[in-house]
Scaffold this motif. Sequence first.
Motif, PDB file in Angstrom:
ATOM      1  N   HIS A 150     -17.965 -29.846   8.874  1.00  0.00           N
ATOM      2  CA  HIS A 150     -19.266 -30.868   8.515  1.00  0.00           C
ATOM      3  C   HIS A 150     -18.903 -32.079   9.325  1.00  0.00           C
ATOM      4  O   HIS A 150     -18.030 -32.938   9.011  1.00  0.00           O
ATOM      5  CB  HIS A 150     -19.121 -30.917   6.788  1.00  0.00           C
ATOM      6  CG  HIS A 150     -20.129 -31.894   6.387  1.00  0.00           C
ATOM      7  ND1 HIS A 150     -21.498 -31.816   6.913  1.00  0.00           N
ATOM      8  CD2 HIS A 150     -19.983 -32.939   5.469  1.00  0.00           C
ATOM      9  CE1 HIS A 150     -21.992 -32.777   6.406  1.00  0.00           C
ATOM     10  NE2 HIS A 150     -21.150 -33.635   5.487  1.00  0.00           N
ATOM     11  N   ALA A 151     -19.615 -32.433  10.467  1.00  0.00           N
ATOM     12  CA  ALA A 151     -19.483 -33.365  10.994  1.00  0.00           C
ATOM     13  C   ALA A 151     -20.815 -33.935  11.527  1.00  0.00           C
ATOM     14  O   ALA A 151     -21.843 -33.260  11.972  1.00  0.00           O
ATOM     15  CB  ALA A 151     -18.479 -33.305  12.247  1.00  0.00           C
ATOM     16  N   VAL A 152     -20.648 -35.205  11.907  1.00  0.00           N
ATOM     17  CA  VAL A 152     -21.877 -35.944  12.582  1.00  0.00           C
ATOM     18  C   VAL A 152     -21.524 -36.971  13.725  1.00  0.00           C
ATOM     19  O   VAL A 152     -20.577 -37.758  13.238  1.00  0.00           O
ATOM     20  CB  VAL A 152     -23.022 -36.655  11.647  1.00  0.00           C
ATOM     21  CG1 VAL A 152     -22.410 -37.577  10.946  1.00  0.00           C
ATOM     22  CG2 VAL A 152     -24.524 -36.751  12.292  1.00  0.00           C
ATOM     23  N   ALA A 153     -22.176 -37.190  14.877  1.00  0.00           N
ATOM     24  CA  ALA A 153     -21.798 -38.352  15.521  1.00  0.00           C
ATOM     25  C   ALA A 153     -22.257 -39.557  15.071  1.00  0.00           C
ATOM     26  O   ALA A 153     -23.102 -39.664  14.280  1.00  0.00           O
ATOM     27  CB  ALA A 153     -22.586 -37.986  17.138  1.00  0.00           C
ATOM     28  N   SER A 154     -21.236 -40.483  15.321  1.00  0.00           N
ATOM     29  CA  SER A 154     -21.375 -41.753  14.786  1.00  0.00           C
ATOM     30  C   SER A 154     -20.964 -42.863  15.549  1.00  0.00           C
ATOM     31  O   SER A 154     -20.329 -42.523  16.777  1.00  0.00           O
ATOM     32  CB  SER A 154     -20.645 -41.948  13.344  1.00  0.00           C
ATOM     33  OG  SER A 154     -19.385 -41.617  13.374  1.00  0.00           O
ATOM     34  N   GLY A 155     -21.078 -44.095  15.196  1.00  0.00           N
ATOM     35  CA  GLY A 155     -20.507 -45.548  15.867  1.00  0.00           C
ATOM     36  C   GLY A 155     -21.459 -45.877  16.834  1.00  0.00           C
ATOM     37  O   GLY A 155     -22.818 -46.126  16.334  1.00  0.00           O
ATOM     38  N   ASN A 156     -21.179 -46.074  18.155  1.00  0.00           N
ATOM     39  CA  ASN A 156     -22.201 -46.697  18.958  1.00  0.00           C
ATOM     40  C   ASN A 156     -23.535 -45.863  19.134  1.00  0.00           C
ATOM     41  O   ASN A 156     -24.506 -46.492  19.463  1.00  0.00           O
ATOM     42  CB  ASN A 156     -21.507 -46.763  20.266  1.00  0.00           C
ATOM     43  CG  ASN A 156     -22.253 -47.818  21.213  1.00  0.00           C
ATOM     44  OD1 ASN A 156     -22.548 -48.929  20.799  1.00  0.00           O
ATOM     45  ND2 ASN A 156     -22.485 -47.356  22.519  1.00  0.00           N
TER      46      ASN A 156
END
Length: 471
Positions: A150-156
């Motif tokens: 369970h993961a999702v791209a984040s940040g910039n």
Amino acid sequence: MTGASVVVAGAGTSGLSAARYLVGQGADVVVADDRTDLGGWAVPVPVVAGMTEPPPGTDLIVTSPGWRPDTPLFLAAAVAGIPVIGDVELAWWAELAPDPALPVDLRTAPGDLREPARPARRPWLAVTGTNGKTTTIGMVEAILQAAGRHAVASGNIGLGVLDVVTAEPRHDVIAVELSSFQLHYAPTVRPSAGVVLNVAEDHLDWHGSMAAYAADKARALTGDVAVAVVDDANAAALLAAAPAGTRVGVTAGEPAAGQLGVRDGVLVDEAFGAGALLPAVEIRPVGAHNVTNALAAAAVTLAIGVSGAQVAAGLRAYQPGGHRNALVAEVEGVRYVDDSKATNPHAAFASLMAYGSVVWVAGGQLKGAAVDDLVAAVAGRLRGVVVIGVDRELIAAALRRHAPDVPRMVIAATDDGVMTTVVTAAARMAAPGDVVLLAPAAASLDMFSSYAARGNAFADAVAALPGTDRA
């Protein structure tokens, strides 16, 4: 943080995320921003315009990444001994809390930025580099999801890492794209695995020097596993100096022991024991730089136990974002490719090297970057060049010096319809088998609202050409 006095510098997306979290932890928050009407905010906090000194009793400043280190407010904070951090650092502090429901104590968490690094409660994967960050973090996300994480791209990339860290249900892995600005304000973040894709001239007006820019990028390599694309000399140097216990090189060529690379046209892992992964021809978007992006994504995910088969499945499932070497159309044997995301010379070089004969659409805001080396390196591939934008004369001068025989057209117009003129001129220069490539080597805001708007204008102009078969 109950009762702590915190200034949030900037009322954008990251500022809202930080303010919401801090208020929820019981902090007294004030926002510094020239926009005093924040009707869209769901957080009832006071907003102060023109703040140049921290209010009396301020314990901490949490800044949006775009605010420069020489901002008067931050200089005054340094004199007063007040830490200035970003939302990524704040997310890391929250991640270090013994329980996500418990507040971070500003007096015992790394508020003085001198405490030893502590491991996070779950893996953090960090991706940085001058170019290729968004593509690579997208590949990381696809691999993790193929692995059932369970993961999702984040940040910039747009989704704030603080929101991801505090989200319910909890994410298994924190996958974060980090700009040099974000890394500058994240001094104690220690990712489980971090990668530097490349380091080339960019944002030097913000950092002050290439050395300072590279030093901020190097913060991605301070965790357990450091990864870098060793084909890039600057990234390779950062890897060699990294304090990480495990250092892994990535190359588009034959991998040595402890590296990932390409052997007989197949992506291969010689660092984590996964062996052959998948054929390089299956990587999208096209280009050698995207092969190394895929290998970098493979490396950081293999580092936390993802299998080779899951890496291959994720890379096959990955859908590239728009304006990244995207085929728009083929007209009378000429391909029209939108790589508007190539907003600096390093990115444009990688894009141009993917094609043999190119009519190049270039120009915009160079942000202080030089283009002579780029033009000299790709001159043999250029059938023609159409130049636009505020720094068009700098590119035209480089073409006169290094590609004097290549036909070129410099277009001074800046109106909404200028891309029609550009594409028409490029089409006249192109012959069957050529690629008309929008890879501007420059930012877009002198003429367009974003690189995406620039790419859309290019695609619309191509669609208007007679005989277009839109891709």
